[in-house]
Design a protein around this motif. Structure first.
Motif, PDB file in Angstrom:
ATOM      1  N   SER A  37       5.273  14.291  -8.758  1.00 59.14           N
ATOM      2  CA  SER A  37       4.851  15.602  -8.271  1.00 59.14           C
ATOM      3  C   SER A  37       4.105  15.520  -6.945  1.00 59.14           C
ATOM      4  N   GLN A  38       3.237  14.531  -6.787  1.00 59.31           N
ATOM      5  CA  GLN A  38       2.460  14.447  -5.548  1.00 59.31           C
ATOM      6  C   GLN A  38       3.361  14.157  -4.355  1.00 59.31           C
ATOM      7  N   LEU A  39       4.301  13.255  -4.520  1.00 56.20           N
ATOM      8  CA  LEU A  39       5.252  12.977  -3.448  1.00 56.20           C
ATOM      9  C   LEU A  39       6.126  14.200  -3.179  1.00 56.20           C
ATOM     10  N   TYR A  40       6.505  14.901  -4.228  1.00 56.46           N
ATOM     11  CA  TYR A  40       7.321  16.106  -4.075  1.00 56.46           C
ATOM     12  C   TYR A  40       6.592  17.135  -3.215  1.00 56.46           C
ATOM     13  N   ARG A  57       0.834  -1.198   0.000  1.00 59.48           N
ATOM     14  CA  ARG A  57       0.000   0.000   0.000  1.00 59.48           C
ATOM     15  C   ARG A  57       0.868   1.247   0.000  1.00 59.48           C
ATOM     16  N   TYR A  58       0.308   2.340  -0.546  1.00 63.51           N
ATOM     17  CA  TYR A  58       0.969   3.625  -0.419  1.00 63.51           C
ATOM     18  C   TYR A  58       1.014   4.022   1.049  1.00 63.51           C
ATOM     19  N   ALA A  59       2.119   4.603   1.457  1.00 64.93           N
ATOM     20  CA  ALA A  59       2.204   5.108   2.825  1.00 64.93           C
ATOM     21  C   ALA A  59       1.195   6.239   2.990  1.00 64.93           C
ATOM     22  N   PRO A  64      -1.491   8.573  -6.485  1.00 66.47           N
ATOM     23  CA  PRO A  64      -2.269   8.145  -5.319  1.00 66.47           C
ATOM     24  C   PRO A  64      -3.383   9.120  -4.946  1.00 66.47           C
ATOM     25  N   GLN A  65      -3.134  10.433  -5.151  1.00 70.85           N
ATOM     26  CA  GLN A  65      -4.151  11.439  -4.872  1.00 70.85           C
ATOM     27  C   GLN A  65      -4.910  11.756  -6.153  1.00 70.85           C
ATOM     28  N   ASP A 113       6.841  16.260 -13.871  1.00 72.59           N
ATOM     29  CA  ASP A 113       6.610  14.917 -13.347  1.00 72.59           C
ATOM     30  C   ASP A 113       7.015  13.875 -14.399  1.00 72.59           C
ATOM     31  N   ASN A 114       7.899  12.964 -14.011  1.00 72.59           N
ATOM     32  CA  ASN A 114       8.288  11.880 -14.925  1.00 72.59           C
ATOM     33  C   ASN A 114       7.997  10.504 -14.331  1.00 72.59           C
ATOM     34  N   VAL A 115       7.080  10.469 -13.359  1.00 76.02           N
ATOM     35  CA  VAL A 115       6.692   9.209 -12.718  1.00 76.02           C
ATOM     36  C   VAL A 115       5.205   8.926 -12.923  1.00 76.02           C
ATOM     37  N   ASN A 116       4.361   9.928 -12.695  1.00 75.75           N
ATOM     38  CA  ASN A 116       2.908   9.726 -12.758  1.00 75.75           C
ATOM     39  C   ASN A 116       2.238  10.561 -13.844  1.00 75.75           C
TER      40      ASN A 116
END
Length: 554
Positions: free
Chosen positions: A525-528, A162-164, A439-440, A498-501
């Motif tokens: 970007s969301q984690l950032y 799961r995502y933290a 995730p968001q 963003d180069n992940v999502n």
């Protein structure tokens, strides 16, 4: 047949031996009280599940002892969930309550989902029986209603899958603040959810409810949580003798019953509840607090891109702003006076700073796009960046195509539906479309216009959709404080890096996922944004995640 329930279509062949007996068609509704995934005995440490529909299919013959089962396949119908009210309806609340009883089983069927392995014969039988067309049928490669996988998400001992969870941080503009009114009086304040806590908004209404100097609270509510602390604060404010006016939209789809219950409770506490307009949904997000300070009245305003819902504020990304600016306060007062009937319905206020739908908002956006066209040259092209949930309005799309042909460089960040095709020579070659899926749920609406160097930035409750611009009450408001403008540009900049999502929409209409290249550092970007919020809350501004910005300059 009930809306959005899983059913098995069963084709039967008579076994009584009579010639000329037609095949029979039956429907078996899957029991909604049972789990979709049934756990099997564990072997070698693995968890194995079988789906409920597969178990029923395996034993479906037990239900039809006089016939042979030829085929059994899953399907689901979707009924139109919109509630249409006559303009001369006398009691909106009673009328919606009546419509809710009818919607589940009487709304027009607008979609038929089927297993992709369903035979053509079964498909045509269902189509004709439900009086649909081929265009209404959607074949699904996999389980129908993928929300069932939520059952697996909550399995114990699977935290590593799961995502933290995010722990919302104290907003950077409110670090060390004790009195929220005092802080807002000094400067505009921005909140970025869910990375920054939604609690200040709750505190804003709670403090107003208990403050002896507060005269009035006015607020729009579209979707609120089941145990809303904001509604509790509004009730207490009314009980404390304050004038509380709530524009509660009863027609918020799938939240009608919840909102009806809240409307009754608010009225019982002495709040003045307006059920919105019959022909329009009130989708605006605005709250106004009127407070006596010395020999004057000061108005505190909150405006946002998302709902006043403390639950979704932990999942949806939204941006909101507190301000005590007089011009915004004037507009907020006029807005509530207009909706509560203190002005003639045909008399639209002359706004100082905000702009509203359905009167004027689309024209405002078209004028802003045209302004970029007017100032754009091949040597000094204009620049537009717009972030939203969906883009469907054809007038806006045509204007963007014209801007592209005038050398305006356009980046659109559209999470959902996008009816514009980017990258087409002579049409949209200067337009790029990105979608952030992480995730968001991306929910904020941000609009940037270069304006010849005198940059304009706006936040809004509205997407560039026809329903928002023409059929709802929406608000667009400017962000003028320089540090907040810089922050919005930074947010757009990170999204475009963003180069992940991030996914890119091709001119063909297909999306491709952005992939890391060579020695690129990953940037989600969301984690950032979350780690950035944590750094600010901890009092450190050190950058721990390097990124290569996509500059706002052309």
């Amino acid at each position: 047949m009930a809306n959005r329930t899983i059913n098995l279509a069963v084709l039967l062949e008579s076994t009584d031996g009579e010639d000329g007996v037609e095949d029979l068609f039956a429907v078996v509704q899957m029991p909604s009280m049972l789990p979709r995934f049934i756990a099997l005995p564990a072997t070698s440490g693995e968890r194995t599940f079988v789906m409920l529909e597969d178990v029923i299919k395996e034993h479906i013959a037990l239900l039809f002892s006089d016939s042979a089962v030829v085929e059994a396949a899953c399907f689901r119908i979707t009924r139109n969930a919109d509630i249409t009210l006559d303009e001369d309806v006398e009691d909106i609340l009673k009328e919606i309550q009546k419509e809710l009883k009818n919607r589940r089983k009487k709304g027009d069927i607008v979609r038929l989902e089927i297993e992709d392995k369903m035979s053509h014969t079964m498909q045509m039988t269902l189509r004709d029986w439900l009086m649909l067309t081929d265009a209404d049928i959607y074949a699904v490669d996999g389980p129908i209603d993928a929300t069932c996988f939520g059952e697996l998400y909550h399995l114990p001992d699977c935290d590593h899958l799961r995502y933290a969870p995010l722990a919302p941080q104290i907003p950077r503009d409110l670090l060390g603040v004790q009195d929220i009114f005092q802080a807002i009086a000094q400067r505009d304040i921005m909140l970025f959810h869910p990375y920054e806590s939604f609690d200040p908004m709750v505190q804003f209404i709670h403090q107003a409810a208990n403050d002896a100097d507060v005269f009035a609270i006015k607020q729009t509510l579209y979707r609120v949580s089941g145990n809303s602390p904001i509604v509790s604060a509004l009730k207490r404010a009314a009980e404390n003798g304050k004038q509380v006016t709530v524009i509660l939209e009863l027609k918020a789809r799938f939240d009608e019953a919840n909102n009806i219950e809240w409307a009754k409770r608010l009225e019982e506490s002495g709040c003045h509840v307006i059920y919105g307009l019959v022909e329009l949904k009130t989708h605006s997000k605005i709250a106004l607090v009127v407070r006596k300070e010395g020999d004057r009245l000061r108005r505190y305003v909150h405006l946002g891109t998302g709902n006043y819902n403390d639950t979704t504020a932990r999942i949806y990304t939204d941006i909101s702003m507190f301000t005590a600016r007089e011009d915004i306060g004037d507009d907020a007062t006029a807005f509530f006076n207009f909706l509560t009937g203190c002005r003639e319905p045909s008399s639209v206020p002359s706004w100082k700073e905000i702009c509203t739908a359905p009167h004027g908002l689309k024209d405002k956006f078209l004028a802003l796009i045209q302004n970029e066209i007017n100032q754009s040259t091949p040597e000094k092209p204009g620049r537009i960046i717009a972030k939203m949930n969906s883009l469907t309005n054809k007038d806006i799309i045509k204007a963007l195509y014209q801007a592209s042909n005038a050398s305006v460089q356009i980046d659109l960040i559209v999470r959902g539906i996008c009816c514009l095709r980017p990258g087409r020579p002579g049409v949209s070659e200067n337009i790029r479309v990105s979608s952030i899926i992480g995730p968001q749920l991306e929910h904020s609406r941000i609009f940037y216009f270069q304006n010849g160097g005198d940059e304009l930035l706006y936040l809004s409750s509205a997407d560039w959709m026809t329903r928002n611009l023409e059929n709802r009450v929406e608000i667009l408001f400017p962000v003028v404080q320089e540090n907040l403008k810089d922050r919005l540009k930074h947010i757009l900049d990170i999204h475009l890096s963003d180069n992940v999502n991030r996914y890119i929409l091709a001119s063909s209409g297909l999306y491709r996922k952005v992939r890391l290249q060579g020695n690129d550092m990953p940037l989600a970007s969301q984690l950032y944004f979350y780690e950035e919020a944590c750094r600010h809350a901890a009092g450190s501004h050190a950058t721990s995640i390097p990124y290569i910005p996509v500059t706002l300059e052309t």
